[in-house]
Structure formats: structure tokens, C-alpha cells
Enzyme design. Structure first.
Site, mmCIF file in Angstrom:
data_model
loop_
_atom_site.group_PDB
_atom_site.id
_atom_site.type_symbol
_atom_site.label_atom_id
_atom_site.label_comp_id
_atom_site.label_asym_id
_atom_site.label_seq_id
_atom_site.Cartn_x
_atom_site.Cartn_y
_atom_site.Cartn_z
ATOM 1 C CE LYS A 213 -1.721 2.865 2.741
ATOM 2 N NZ LYS A 213 -1.666 3.940 1.751
ATOM 3 C CB THR A 268 6.942 8.508 15.079
ATOM 4 O OG1 THR A 268 8.252 8.715 14.513
ATOM 5 C CG2 THR A 268 7.090 7.827 16.420
ATOM 6 C CD GLU A 294 14.323 1.959 9.766
ATOM 7 O OE1 GLU A 294 14.658 2.968 10.415
ATOM 8 O OE2 GLU A 294 14.651 0.812 10.114
ATOM 9 C CB CYS A 328 13.173 10.434 7.438
ATOM 10 S SG CYS A 328 14.247 9.498 6.363
HETATM 11 P P1 NAD Z 1 2.623 8.778 6.856
HETATM 12 O O1 NAD Z 1 2.885 8.130 8.163
HETATM 13 O O2 NAD Z 1 1.580 9.821 6.780
HETATM 14 O O3 NAD Z 1 2.209 7.674 5.774
HETATM 15 C C1 NAD Z 1 3.020 6.534 5.540
HETATM 16 C C2 NAD Z 1 2.146 5.437 4.960
HETATM 17 O O4 NAD Z 1 1.262 4.972 5.987
HETATM 18 C C3 NAD Z 1 1.249 5.895 3.810
HETATM 19 O O5 NAD Z 1 1.170 4.865 2.841
HETATM 20 C C4 NAD Z 1 -0.090 6.097 4.495
HETATM 21 O O6 NAD Z 1 -1.186 6.010 3.622
HETATM 22 C C5 NAD Z 1 -0.072 4.941 5.484
HETATM 23 N N1 NAD Z 1 -1.001 5.059 6.610
HETATM 24 C C6 NAD Z 1 -1.355 6.171 7.280
HETATM 25 N N2 NAD Z 1 -2.214 5.850 8.290
HETATM 26 C C7 NAD Z 1 -2.378 4.504 8.245
HETATM 27 C C8 NAD Z 1 -3.129 3.570 9.006
HETATM 28 N N3 NAD Z 1 -3.853 3.966 10.046
HETATM 29 N N4 NAD Z 1 -3.074 2.266 8.668
HETATM 30 C C9 NAD Z 1 -2.303 1.838 7.637
HETATM 31 N N5 NAD Z 1 -1.556 2.688 6.870
HETATM 32 C C10 NAD Z 1 -1.599 3.996 7.176
HETATM 33 O O7 NAD Z 1 4.032 9.324 6.318
HETATM 34 P P2 NAD Z 1 4.348 10.196 5.012
HETATM 35 O O8 NAD Z 1 3.806 11.573 5.183
HETATM 36 O O9 NAD Z 1 4.006 9.446 3.758
HETATM 37 O O10 NAD Z 1 5.944 10.227 5.083
HETATM 38 C C11 NAD Z 1 6.620 11.121 5.913
HETATM 39 C C12 NAD Z 1 7.060 10.460 7.200
HETATM 40 O O11 NAD Z 1 7.873 9.324 6.885
HETATM 41 C C13 NAD Z 1 7.935 11.364 8.052
HETATM 42 O O12 NAD Z 1 7.602 11.224 9.402
HETATM 43 C C14 NAD Z 1 9.346 10.843 7.776
HETATM 44 O O13 NAD Z 1 10.271 11.127 8.799
HETATM 45 C C15 NAD Z 1 9.095 9.385 7.612
HETATM 46 N N6 NAD Z 1 10.148 8.723 6.831
HETATM 47 C C16 NAD Z 1 11.070 7.994 7.511
HETATM 48 C C17 NAD Z 1 12.112 7.385 6.816
HETATM 49 C C18 NAD Z 1 13.153 6.588 7.542
HETATM 50 O O14 NAD Z 1 13.899 5.866 6.894
HETATM 51 N N7 NAD Z 1 13.243 6.694 8.860
HETATM 52 C C19 NAD Z 1 12.194 7.519 5.432
HETATM 53 C C20 NAD Z 1 11.200 8.262 4.763
HETATM 54 C C21 NAD Z 1 10.180 8.861 5.472
#
Ligand code: NAD
Length: 542
Positions: A213, A268, A294, A328
Site C-alpha cells: 500500500k 512515528t 523506519e 526523514c
Molecule cells: P505517513 O505516516 O503519513 O504515511 C506513511 C504510509 O502509511 C502511507 O502509505 C499512508 O497512507 C499509510 N497510513 C497512514 N495511516 C495509516 C493507518 N492507520 N493504517 C495503515 N496505513 C496507514 O508518512 P508520510 O507523510 O508518507 O511520510 C513522511 C514520514 O515518513 C515522516 O515522518 C518521515 O520522517 C518518515 N520517513 C522515515 C524514513 C526513515 O527511513 N526513517 C524515510 C522516509 C520517510
């Protein structure tokens, strides 16, 4: 059947193309970008088993730099599509898990070569158009990092399989690296095309079947990825792409008895929620699911009194503002020694004036738009908050304009309060907050850096004094999973700086390394006795 022991080709990092004026890659990318921008809107299906699934719920895909332009639509599904994807994955499992490693690896190595060649411009253009990256940011992500993930993973997977136990006389001990029993779930973020591809691909490489997804704002490039995987020979049902609401997908997946692993990258808060849900359903599952996540960061730069000021300024600009701070690993809080602050301030303000902002279609732009309305509102909210506080000053940027695209100027806040809100919380945008510390307070400042935020992803220390670098390395041992000395905290390269953080930043399973791949196998130890004993009596019995 494998009639030999084969060697995966030794991986070398994919060279980053320059896109300098007059270069062939620049012309090809501009042509592709214009073609994809001007073509008829595309219709992105879900990929479930061998089917391209379309629904009546069409959601628009719009570039962040021009939110009224519609590039196409993706088909939004519901719980029935999640169920169908799980079913397709489970039907493909037996054959895929039993398939030889060489065959599986060849598919992903072919995908790497397709990206390095005929798909390079397309995957980069898709990432520029739909995720708002400039050509260089798209190249280092969608092409180079992804190619590296695919090639290095195949090599590391082979190394894992070569780790075998000792065998005593008359016995042959063997370790088999089996795929997890059941299906896995990849949930990926918007900000890296390479991560979106790697999460499902590395689990599939290890023999797993996947329900994937992606983030809605990454759908355009997600489809190009599926096109590449299919052309590379990925069999139906091994990776099933669904576009459904996250909680709807989670509700079906996490209640399924055959759910065997979550590979997540994102925020997170979402990861914690998913982990809790898995915990609540633990008794449902056949096996304990593997959980890899991550997540967020509040990444720091510390500049000691001995630091090279030009290096610090460059590290801050590239570290905080490339891809609009939506990495990130982006630098978002900086601690600068007061003796060098006036010089750094002058350099920083001078350089920031030269950063051009606008669409990635114009290759001279350094700053592009942030991903969507939700991000724009959130980042603007932090800037407005800072404008209303007495213990900080916005020394550069601060303007936000969403009339055409979601544009936010690179913004620098200086605060006298090291616990100021923007020093603590992840903003995920082009906002850098600076705290100037007394030069004789370096050790206390390191304690502050270590304790200010819940995250521990990346961090950088600039100093020419070797004692200072060493002290920082020790004091900040657990403050970052990727720690940089005299360099910006972004831009980890596969095979060179395995990436990931601990504390609130994730399970630190280091994407693009053997440590991560190990999470997606369940080893079986086989002991074979060549000539079994035929008498129960030991010598001491006689
Ligand atoms: P997000 O948490 O909003 O979404 C990530 C994924 O989770 C998306 O596919 C979203 O649709 C899905 N999602 C959201 N709620 C959900 C739920 N309740 N159940 C199942 N899936 C759900 O993150 P984003 O805005 O896409 O990305 C940015 C975040 O990602 C930032 O916090 C960033 O730090 C982090 N990030 C971390 C790394 C790392 O390696 N540590 C790398 C890239 C991004």
C-alpha cells in the site's frame, strides 16, 4: 533446478548523472517530463494477482507545484480489494517461495538494469511531476538509490545464504533461509520512490509475497515501478499494489491469520498505531509477525567553535532545504557556537537569497513545492506559531503561497530557547531552527542535543578540533542511527552508510543492508547424520 553455485555480480553504486546544460540525460528527461505533463490523463489501476483492477472511485493525481493540473487518476478500492490482494498473494506463495534464489534475484537485477537504462527518464520524470522533486533529487532517489537497493540486496541476500553452521564428523548441518509463512504487508511513504519500491521488493527477493500500500501522493511513480517489475519478469501475485485507505487496509490485514510481517516507512504516530494493532491481534496469527518500521526524525547539526564555517553553511543549506526538508534525515535543528555564529549567519543569509524556488520543470530551481495541502497547512502552522512567539526570530523566509502550488520559502528561525517547539517536533518541511550556544558550553550542549527530541535518526557534528569530534561521538552515541562528522546529515548511500535510527525513529533495521533482509526470512536448521548409530548404549555403559 540450479546446476551450480552462482555468484551475484558484485554491486557498485550507480553513478549519479549530472543533468548539466547540454547533457544528453537532461534533454531526455526534459522531453519525458513534457510528454508526461502534456499527455492525456492516465488511469492507474490496482495490481491484484494478474489483474489490473479499476473502480468507479477515481482519485486525481496532481503535481504539488501545480495543484490544479490533473495528471491522471488512480482507482480507489475498499476492504474487498485488500482481501483479494491477500488471496492473490497467498496463491502465489508456494511457487514463489520455492523458486530458486537465482531466479528471484535475476528479476530484481533486471529491474535495476531497466531503471538504469530505458526507464531512467520515466521514473525520474514521474517523481518530479508527482512528488515535486527537482531533477537531481529525483535522480539520486528514483534512479540511483533504487538501482543500488536492488543490486546490493541481491548480493547481501546471497551472503546471508552462505552463512552456514559447522558440521562435526559424520554430520552435515545446514541452514535454510525460508520465506516467512503467510503474506507480508508493505506500507510506504510519499517522499522516496526508492523506499516505496524497496520495501516490497526486498521482501519478495527473500521469497515472500507482498500486499503493498503506497502513499496516495506517490501513486504516479508507483505505477511506473509496477510496470518495471512486470517487465523484469515478476510473476503475478508476488507484489500486489492496492490503493485503499490506510486504516481500511490495516483492518483487513492485521486481522488475518496468515499476516507474517509489516515493512513500514512513514511517520512515528502511524507506526506506533500499527504496532499496537498487531499486538492486540497477536493471538490471531500463525506466527509472530516481523515488524520493521523506519519513522520520523528531528535531525541535528552541531557546530563546534572550531568548525569550518563554509562547510557548516553548506551542510545546513543542503541538509535542511534539499527536497524542501521532506527527508526523514533533513537537518531541522542546529546548535551553533556563538564565536562562529556571526560569520555563519552572514553566509547563510547571503546564500539563501540565491536559492530559486519554483517548478522542477525549470532545472535552475533549487526549492520546489511541498507535497500536498495537509503538509502545506501543517508547515505554515509552525511558521505562524513562530511569528507569534517572543523567544524566537525568523531571520529568513517565512512566506507561504499556495495559489499555484504548495510553495513555502526556506525558513530559518533563531531561538533563545533550546526547547522551543520547532527544536523538538518533526515539521517535515523547509524550516530550520537554530540555537546559538556559548562556546565554552559544548559538553552541556551535547547533553541538550541528546535529550531534546524523542527521535534518533540522523545527526551531524562539524569541528576541526579532534577532541571535540570524539567527545561528540561519545556523548551522542544513541542520538542518531546515522551520525556524520563534518558532513550534512542527509544523503545516505546504499552499501556505504546503511540507514535507520532508533528511539522514536524506528526499529533501526538498516534499509539496504543484510540486517534488514534477515528480518524477512525464517531460518530452518537441518541436521543430517550420514550413517546413523544403531545401538542406544554409550561406551560408558559397558
Ligand atoms: P505517513 O505516516 O503519513 O504515511 C506513511 C504510509 O502509511 C502511507 O502509505 C499512508 O497512507 C499509510 N497510513 C497512514 N495511516 C495509516 C493507518 N492507520 N493504517 C495503515 N496505513 C496507514 O508518512 P508520510 O507523510 O508518507 O511520510 C513522511 C514520514 O515518513 C515522516 O515522518 C518521515 O520522517 C518518515 N520517513 C522515515 C524514513 C526513515 O527511513 N526513517 C524515510 C522516509 C520517510
Amino acid at each position: 533446478m540450479a546446476h551450480g553455485t552462482f555468484q551475484v555480480p558484485f554491486p557498485v553504486n550507480e553513478p549519479v548523472l549530472s543533468y548539466a546544460p547540454g547533457s544528453p540525460e537532461r534533454e531526455e528527461l526534459q522531453d519525458m517530463y513534457n510528454h508526461m505533463y502534456n499527455q492525456e490523463p492516465i488511469d492507474v489501476p490496482m495490481y491484484i494477482g494478474g489483474e489490473h483492477v479499476r473502480t468507479s472511485d477515481k482519485r486525481p493525481m496532481t503535481p504539488p507545484q501545480e495543484h490544479r493540473k490533473v495528471l491522471g487518476h488512480f482507482n480507489y478500492g475498499d476492504a474487498s480489494h485488500v482481501e483479494a490482494a491477500i488471496k492473490a498473494a497467498l496463491s502465489a506463495r508456494k511457487q514463489w517461495a520455492a523458486f530458486s534464489f537465482v531466479e528471484r534475484a535475476t528479476i530484481f537485477l533486471k529491474a535495476a538494469d531497466l531503471i538504469a537504462g530505458k526507464y531512467r527518464a520515466k521514473i525520474n520524470a514521474a517523481t518530479m511531476l508527482s512528488q515535486g522533486k527537482n531533477c537531481f533529487q529525483a535522480e539520486v532517489d528514483a534512479s540511483c538509490e533504487l538501482i543500488d537497493f536492488l543490486r546490493f540486496n541481491a548480493y547481501f541476500a546471497q551472503e546471508i545464504q552462505q552463512v552456514q553452521p559447522e558440521s562435526a564428523d559424520g554430520i552435515w548441518n545446514r541452514t535454510e533461509y525460508r520465506a516467512l509463512e503467510g503474506f507480508t504487508f508493505a506500507v510506504t511513504p510519499f517522499n522516496f520512490t526508492a523506499i516505496a519500491a524497496n520495501l516490497p521488493a526486498c521482501m519478495a527477493l527473500m521469497g515472500n509475497v507482498v500486499v503493498w500500500k503506497p502513499a496516495e501522493t506517490q501513486m504516479y511513480s508507483a505505477q511506473v515501478l509496477m510496470e518495471i517489475f512486470i517487465e523484469a519478469g515478476l510473476p503475478d501475485g508476488v507484489i500486489n499494489l492496492i490503493t485503499v485507505d490506510g486504516p481500511v487496509a490495516g483492518d483487513v490485514v492485521f486481522k488475518h491469520k496468515d499476516f507474517s510481517g509489516l515493512h513500514f516507512t512513514g511517520s512515528t504516530a502511524v507506526f506506533r498505531h500499527l504496532w499496537k494493532t498487531i499486538g492486540e491481534n497477536l493471538e490471531t496469527y500463525k506466527s509472530y509477525p516481523r515488524i520493521v518500521g523506519e519513522t520520523g526524525g528531528k535531525d541535528f547539526v552541531v557546530a563546534h567553535s572550531s568548525a569550518n564555517t563554509k562547510a557548516v553553511t553548506t551542510g545546513l543549506i543542503r541538509g535542511a532545504f534539499e527536497y524542501q526538508g521532506q527527508k526523514c534525515s533533513a537537518a531541522s535543528r542546529a546548535y551553533i557556537s556563538d564565536n562562529i555564529w556571526p560569520e555563519i549567519k552572514e553566509q547563510l543569509l547571503g546564500e539563501l537569497k540565491t536559492l530559486k524556488m519554483g517548478s522542477p520543470a525549470d532545472f535552475s530551481n533549487f526549492i520546489n513545492a511541498v507535497i500536498d495541502r495537509r503538509s502545506f497547512d501543517k508547515i505554515q502552522g509552525y511558521i505562524e506559531y513562530a511569528k507569534g512567539q517572543d523567544d524566537c526570530e525568523i531571520i529568513s523566509g517565512g512566506a507561504c503561497d499556495d495559489s499555484v502550488g504548495y510553495f513555502i520559502e526556506p525558513t530559518v528561525i533563531v531561538t533563545s530557547n533550546p526547547h522551543f517547539r520547532t527544536m523538538v517536533e518533526e515539521i517535515f518541511g523547509p524550516v530550520l531552527t537554530i540555537y546559538v550556544f556559548p562556546s565554552n558550553d559544548f559538553d552541556a550542549t551535547l547533553k541538550l542535543v541528546d535529550s531534546t527530541s524523542e527521535y534518533a535518526l540522523t545527526g551531524a557534528v562539524f569541528a576541526q578540533d579532534r577532541y571535540a569530534l570524539s567527545a561528540a561521538k561519545d556523548a551522542l552515541e544513541h542520538a542518531a542511527g546515522n551520525f556524520y562528522l563534518n558532513d550534512k546529515p542527509t544523503g545516505a548511500v546504499v552499501g556505504q552508510q546503511p540507514f535507520g535510527g532508533a528511539r522514536g525513529s524506528g526499529t533501526n533495521d538498516k534499509a539496504g543492508s543484510a540486517l534488514n533482509l534477515l528480518r524477512w526470512v525464517s531460518p530452518r536448521t537441518v541436521k543430517e547424520t550420514l550413517v546413523p548409530v544403531e545401538d542406544y548404549r554409550y561406551p560408558f555403559h559397558s
